[in-house]
Scaffold this active site. Structure first.
Site, PDB file in Angstrom:
ATOM      1  N   GLU A  80       0.837  -1.196   0.000  1.00 24.14           N
ATOM      2  CA  GLU A  80       0.000   0.000   0.000  1.00 24.14           C
ATOM      3  C   GLU A  80       0.876   1.252   0.000  1.00 24.14           C
ATOM      4  OE1 GLU A  80      -3.640   2.350   0.724  1.00 24.14           O
ATOM      5  OE2 GLU A  80      -2.753   0.900  -0.631  1.00 24.14           O
ATOM      6  N   ASP A 108      -2.469  -4.985   0.812  1.00 29.31           N
ATOM      7  CA  ASP A 108      -1.756  -3.905   1.492  1.00 29.31           C
ATOM      8  C   ASP A 108      -0.364  -4.312   1.964  1.00 29.31           C
ATOM      9  OD1 ASP A 108      -3.855  -1.957   1.336  1.00 29.31           O
ATOM     10  OD2 ASP A 108      -4.933  -3.128   2.842  1.00 29.31           O
TER      11      ASP A 108
END
Length: 252
Positions: A80, A108
């Site tokens: 992310e 992420d």
């Protein structure tokens, strides 16, 4: 809200959020709630990762900032915050190296200890509702989901919370503090409710029209509460590394 975000979050996180919104053609001057949400999500991802390492025996350990050890490897790979092209490059590299199944959506984080991708969620609603939405979207048992709320609740795949209780408490405390600071400035209701946000935006625009042409005085002082609110969790060495890799400008 924009002023609050710039005072509340680490400058690197703000810069990454601005970059992400620009990549998707979104205006942070208008989408201020989204700006705040992206910064919050980024910070949780960094906090999730920070201070967690794998030693030479493959054991997961916690090392606070300032404890140098060349034999340690970061337990989590942060995906992310990178632009989409670089993020997919990192994911492909991880899959090729570890044999992990390639996810359909960008996750992420990657956990090198548990050998799995992680999807982090931060919600203003009920955790179980947001968890189900994430699960229905991802449709993969290989990606681990971990949801946090601003009220201190959390939910994770198979109740496996990955991190130790103290690390998770740090994240929950930060989220609760952000909520309290937003509420004290009258920002929380509009952050939670899109309808309230639209009403607030119309009100702000109207007041700007009424005040157009009037002299303005801007205060740049930081309140004592915000001084304590500013995150001190980031490892300074890793911050420099992340800044170099995440914010690197492409060569023309």
């Amino acid at each position: 809200m924009e002023d609050f975000v710039r005072q509340c979050f680490n400058p690197m996180i703000v810069e990454l959020a601005e970059k992400a919104m620009k990549e998707y053609g979104e205006d942070l001057k208008i989408e201020t709630n989204k700006f705040a949400a992206i910064c919050t999500h980024l910070e949780v991802c960094f906090m999730y990762s920070d201070f967690h390492f794998i030693n030479e025996r493959g054991e997961s350990i916690i090392v606070e900032s300032g404890d140098p050890n060349a034999l340690l490897k970061h337990r989590f790979e942060i995906i992310e915050g990178r632009d989409r092209t670089m993020a997919w490059t990192v994911v492909n590299s991880i899959c090729n190296t570890t044999g992990a199944e390639k996810p359909k959506f960008l996750p992420d984080l990657y956990d090198y200890k548990e050998n799995r991708f992680i999807e982090i969620g931060v919600t203003r609603r009920e955790v179980h509702i947001y968890y189900l939405e994430k699960a229905n979207k991802i449709k993969s048992e290989k990606t681990h989901i971990h949801i946090f709320s601003f009220t201190g609740e959390e939910m994770a795949t198979k109740a496996d919370y990955t991190l130790d209780e103290e690390s998770r408490a740090r994240i929950k405390t930060r989220l609760f503090t952000i909520r309290q600071e937003m509420a004290s400035r009258g920002l929380w209701d509009s952050f939670v409710s899109p309808r309230e946000a639209k009403r607030q935006l119309k009100k702000d625009l109207k007041s700007q029209e009424q005040c157009a042409g009037l002299p303005t005085k801007v205060s740049h002082r930081t309140s004592p509460a915000l001084k304590t609110l500013e995150p001190m969790w980031m490892d300074s060495n890793r911050t420099a590394t992340l800044r170099a890799s995440f914010l690197k400008c492409p060569k023309k």
